[in-house]
Design a protein around this motif. Structure first.
Motif, PDB file in Angstrom:
ATOM      1  N   GLU A 191      -5.812   3.865   3.249  1.00  0.00           N
ATOM      2  CA  GLU A 191      -5.042   2.619   3.122  1.00  0.00           C
ATOM      3  C   GLU A 191      -4.919   1.924   4.464  1.00  0.00           C
ATOM      4  N   HIS A 245      -2.100   3.881  -7.275  1.00  0.00           N
ATOM      5  CA  HIS A 245      -2.424   5.285  -6.990  1.00  0.00           C
ATOM      6  C   HIS A 245      -1.682   6.223  -7.935  1.00  0.00           C
ATOM      7  N   ASP A 259       1.127   0.563  -6.638  1.00  0.00           N
ATOM      8  CA  ASP A 259      -0.063   0.235  -5.847  1.00  0.00           C
ATOM      9  C   ASP A 259      -1.353   0.767  -6.479  1.00  0.00           C
ATOM     10  N   TYR A 282       0.803  -1.214   0.000  1.00  0.00           N
ATOM     11  CA  TYR A 282       0.000   0.000   0.000  1.00  0.00           C
ATOM     12  C   TYR A 282       0.842   1.272   0.000  1.00  0.00           C
ATOM     13  N   ALA A 283       2.127   1.153  -0.262  1.00  0.00           N
ATOM     14  CA  ALA A 283       2.971   2.348  -0.276  1.00  0.00           C
ATOM     15  C   ALA A 283       3.014   2.936  -1.682  1.00  0.00           C
ATOM     16  N   HIS A 284       2.937   4.249  -1.779  1.00  0.00           N
ATOM     17  CA  HIS A 284       3.099   4.918  -3.070  1.00  0.00           C
ATOM     18  C   HIS A 284       4.547   4.784  -3.534  1.00  0.00           C
TER      19      HIS A 284
HETATM   20 CU   LIG Z   1      -0.615   4.539  -2.784  1.00  0.00          CU
END
Ligand SMILES: [Cu+2]
Length: 209
Positions: free
Chosen positions: A179, A117, A115, A28-30
């Protein structure tokens, strides 16, 4: 016997929750920027082969059509440069452009993280062309690669977004909270499912014995 089962159930649930958090959190990390051409505040004297941004992780071009990806290069009068085409390679997004008169420029970039995004930002740089550089003319509107309109595939910019919220704020603030909620919610759901399953198994065993 019952106590043993209960302790086992609690332990299993805690283990599952911990595993879910460990596995889910990195996903879930950008992506974040690790390099660019030019870099923030750089002064260019020679036209670079390409303008690019490089992130820490692969870029997600799911449809293979570059949707959600863009680089725009503008001078201080709002004139655009380049053909609007971008190329996506692993962790890098790039475009080719010939700049115009000397002055301050901005490179706006937007990309889709691993992820899923969309993240965007801008890089400010200065153009001080040496005598050998061939300068190009500015365009009034964003260039559209291959005839398509870049504006159609571009999410709202700061000026169009409600209350002038910029992308950085919404990405690092709202989305991260969302998130976290997803990860925690998923962990709780799994713990409940595991608890119910273990309860059913224990009832079945009790009936059988
Ligand atoms: Cu993200």
């Amino acid at each position: 016997m019952r106590r043993v089962i209960r302790v086992g159930a609690a332990f299993s649930a805690a283990t599952i929750a911990a595993l879910v958090l460990l596995v889910a959190a990195p996903a879930y990390a950008h992506n974040y920027l690790v390099d660019s051409t030019p870099t923030e505040g750089e002064t260019l004297t020679v036209m670079p082969d390409e303008f690019s941004v490089t992130t820490n992780d692969t870029l997600l071009d799911l449809a293979g059509d570059g949707g959600g990806f863009a680089i725009q290069i503008l001078d201080s009068n709002g004139g655009y440069y380049g053909d609007g085409c971008v190329s996506i390679r692993d962790e890098s997004l790039s475009t080719m452009a010939a700049l115009g008169d000397a002055g301050d420029y901005r490179m706006l970039w937007q990309l889709v993280s691993a992820d899923g995004h969309t993240i965007s930002d801008e890089i400010n740089f200065t153009w001080q062309p040496d005598a050998d550089q061939v300068l190009s003319e500015a365009m009034d509107a964003p260039p559209a690669c291959g005839g398509g309109s870049l504006e159609e595939s571009t999410p709202p910019t700061a000026s169009e977004a409600p209350e002038g919220s910029d992308t950085d704020t919404s990405e690092s603030g709202v989305n991260v909270d969302a998130e976290t909620a997803v990860v925690v919610g998923g962990a709780i759901a799994l713990v409940l499912i595991a608890g119910v399953a273990i309860f059913l198994i224990s009832v079945k065993r009790k009936n059988e014995s």
